[in-house]
Design a protein around this motif. Structure first.
Motif, mmCIF file in Angstrom:
data_model
loop_
_atom_site.group_PDB
_atom_site.id
_atom_site.type_symbol
_atom_site.label_atom_id
_atom_site.label_comp_id
_atom_site.label_asym_id
_atom_site.label_seq_id
_atom_site.Cartn_x
_atom_site.Cartn_y
_atom_site.Cartn_z
ATOM 1 N N LYS A 86 0.836 -1.202 0.000
ATOM 2 C CA LYS A 86 0.000 0.000 0.000
ATOM 3 C C LYS A 86 0.868 1.248 0.000
ATOM 4 O O LYS A 86 2.090 1.186 0.167
ATOM 5 C CB LYS A 86 -0.917 0.012 1.226
ATOM 6 C CG LYS A 86 -1.804 -1.215 1.362
ATOM 7 C CD LYS A 86 -2.814 -1.320 0.246
ATOM 8 C CE LYS A 86 -3.747 -2.496 0.464
ATOM 9 N NZ LYS A 86 -4.770 -2.615 -0.615
ATOM 10 N N GLY A 87 0.218 2.423 -0.177
ATOM 11 C CA GLY A 87 0.993 3.642 -0.149
ATOM 12 C C GLY A 87 0.212 4.859 -0.602
ATOM 13 O O GLY A 87 -1.002 4.808 -0.789
ATOM 14 N N PHE A 88 0.938 5.945 -0.771
ATOM 15 C CA PHE A 88 0.370 7.234 -1.159
ATOM 16 C C PHE A 88 0.533 7.404 -2.669
ATOM 17 O O PHE A 88 1.656 7.402 -3.177
ATOM 18 C CB PHE A 88 1.090 8.380 -0.440
ATOM 19 C CG PHE A 88 1.096 8.264 1.063
ATOM 20 C CD1 PHE A 88 0.097 8.862 1.826
ATOM 21 C CD2 PHE A 88 2.105 7.562 1.713
ATOM 22 C CE1 PHE A 88 0.107 8.765 3.208
ATOM 23 C CE2 PHE A 88 2.129 7.461 3.090
ATOM 24 C CZ PHE A 88 1.120 8.058 3.843
ATOM 25 N N ASN A 106 11.750 1.188 9.975
ATOM 26 C CA ASN A 106 11.694 -0.259 9.752
ATOM 27 C C ASN A 106 10.999 -0.527 8.419
ATOM 28 O O ASN A 106 10.003 0.108 8.095
ATOM 29 C CB ASN A 106 10.913 -0.936 10.882
ATOM 30 C CG ASN A 106 10.996 -2.446 10.814
ATOM 31 O OD1 ASN A 106 12.075 -3.019 10.731
ATOM 32 N ND2 ASN A 106 9.843 -3.113 10.820
ATOM 33 N N GLY A 107 11.551 -1.448 7.631
ATOM 34 C CA GLY A 107 10.960 -1.783 6.344
ATOM 35 C C GLY A 107 11.552 -0.963 5.210
ATOM 36 O O GLY A 107 12.675 -0.440 5.310
ATOM 37 N N GLU A 108 10.777 -0.825 4.131
ATOM 38 C CA GLU A 108 11.245 -0.132 2.932
ATOM 39 C C GLU A 108 10.157 0.793 2.400
ATOM 40 O O GLU A 108 8.956 0.491 2.505
ATOM 41 C CB GLU A 108 11.603 -1.140 1.831
ATOM 42 C CG GLU A 108 12.716 -2.103 2.200
ATOM 43 C CD GLU A 108 13.015 -3.082 1.076
ATOM 44 O OE1 GLU A 108 12.135 -3.301 0.226
ATOM 45 O OE2 GLU A 108 14.145 -3.603 1.049
ATOM 46 N N LEU A 109 10.574 1.905 1.804
ATOM 47 C CA LEU A 109 9.659 2.876 1.225
ATOM 48 C C LEU A 109 10.144 3.229 -0.175
ATOM 49 O O LEU A 109 11.288 3.644 -0.360
ATOM 50 C CB LEU A 109 9.604 4.132 2.098
ATOM 51 C CG LEU A 109 8.588 5.198 1.700
ATOM 52 C CD1 LEU A 109 7.164 4.704 1.930
ATOM 53 C CD2 LEU A 109 8.836 6.481 2.498
ATOM 54 N N TYR A 136 5.306 4.344 -1.748
ATOM 55 C CA TYR A 136 4.669 3.041 -1.580
ATOM 56 C C TYR A 136 5.545 2.107 -0.763
ATOM 57 O O TYR A 136 6.775 2.221 -0.760
ATOM 58 C CB TYR A 136 4.389 2.394 -2.947
ATOM 59 C CG TYR A 136 3.121 2.874 -3.606
ATOM 60 C CD1 TYR A 136 1.891 2.278 -3.329
ATOM 61 C CD2 TYR A 136 3.148 3.952 -4.496
ATOM 62 C CE1 TYR A 136 0.733 2.732 -3.924
ATOM 63 C CE2 TYR A 136 1.991 4.413 -5.096
ATOM 64 C CZ TYR A 136 0.781 3.793 -4.808
ATOM 65 O OH TYR A 136 -0.363 4.259 -5.402
ATOM 66 N N ASN A 137 4.879 1.184 -0.116
ATOM 67 C CA ASN A 137 5.577 0.075 0.516
ATOM 68 C C ASN A 137 5.711 -1.023 -0.527
ATOM 69 O O ASN A 137 4.722 -1.649 -0.897
ATOM 70 C CB ASN A 137 4.777 -0.415 1.726
ATOM 71 C CG ASN A 137 5.430 -1.594 2.416
ATOM 72 O OD1 ASN A 137 6.463 -2.098 1.984
ATOM 73 N ND2 ASN A 137 4.812 -2.050 3.496
ATOM 74 N N PRO A 138 6.933 -1.299 -1.015
ATOM 75 C CA PRO A 138 7.080 -2.264 -2.104
ATOM 76 C C PRO A 138 7.013 -3.726 -1.655
ATOM 77 O O PRO A 138 6.957 -4.620 -2.492
ATOM 78 C CB PRO A 138 8.476 -1.938 -2.660
ATOM 79 C CG PRO A 138 9.233 -1.437 -1.479
ATOM 80 C CD PRO A 138 8.230 -0.671 -0.654
ATOM 81 N N SER A 139 7.004 -3.959 -0.349
ATOM 82 C CA SER A 139 6.991 -5.336 0.147
ATOM 83 C C SER A 139 5.606 -5.958 0.003
ATOM 84 O O SER A 139 4.586 -5.292 0.186
ATOM 85 C CB SER A 139 7.406 -5.371 1.621
ATOM 86 O OG SER A 139 7.260 -6.674 2.145
#
Length: 239
Positions: free
Chosen positions: A52-54, A70-73, A104-107
């Protein structure tokens, strides 16, 4: 003088795919007592679900930086920039005369937790620009690493405002001290963990307005990640 704003006093918006806490007034959260501080307009503490994302949306005349915890953007913009930023990556977008971007969160499995910060610029109508730099944990461990400044002295990125931003990681006996120039303000945000600022115990998501103090001492960290903003002595943002 330290003015403590606890994490549970922030604005909150849960959109399902996005869980966001607002240190200052933003979107549907409006608090006349929390309209920013000095040139610091927005600190949004965002958690975005996997995939999900903007979507693409515009900005102008604003200094916007993202800091992943934490994570990836994943970032894309109309200047032709594209990147996936991870913990330690600082991304600064100077919107200037106008730029549109998506995040977006690419995961497909994991969420992303990041801070998005808006700072009002000292000049409007400037050409938009994009900058990115990696600050390893070693550079931030037990110290306050300069990550943004007006001069942009390496490795810090150059921001269009009289503000300096520091990032630090603290645990156990690690401690650091920052001396402010006379009459400067500061804002301290605890991105995660717990720490003590000048004897004041702070938890994750807490923030502190700093006035009439020249020395900031951080100690007694418990898996703490901290951002410190060295600011002009203004009460509210303005251009």
């Amino acid at each position: 003088m330290l003015t403590h704003r606890k994490a549970d006093e922030r604005g909150h918006a849960d959109h399902g795919w996005l869980n966001s806490y607002h240190t200052f007034s933003f979107a549907g959260y409006v608090d006349p007592n929390e309209r920013g501080f000095s040139d610091l307009l927005v600190i949004n503490d965002d958690r975005v679900e996997a995939g999900k994302g903007f979507g693409t949306h515009p900005h102008r005349d604003m200094e916007i930086f993202s800091w992943v915890l934490n994570g990836e953007l994943e970032h894309q913009d109309t200047l032709g920039n594209g990147a996936v930023i991870r913990p330690g990556d600082l991304q600064l977008m100077s919107a200037g005369t106008g730029v549109a971007h998506s995040e977006y969160n690419p995961s497909s499995r994991n969420g992303v937790h990041f801070l998005q910060v808006w700072i009002t610029p000292n000049r409007i109508g400037q050409p938009p620009r994009y900058q990115q730099e990696y600050f390893s944990p070693e550079k931030r461990r037990g110290r306050l690493q300069l990550i943004l400044s007006p001069e942009g002295e390496a490795p810090a990125l150059a921001i269009r405002q009289d503000v300096r931003v520091y990032a630090g990681l603290f645990d156990g006996s690690e401690q650091a001290t920052l001396t402010l120039a006379p009459h400067r303000y500061a804002y301290v945000h605890v991105a995660r963990g717990r720490i003590t600022l000048n004897g004041l115990a702070l938890g994750e998501g807490d923030g502190v307005r700093v006035r009439e103090e020249q020395v900031l001492s951080l100690e007694n960290g418990h898996n703490a990640e901290v951002l410190v903003f060295d600011l002009r002595p203004n009460e509210l943002p303005g251009m």
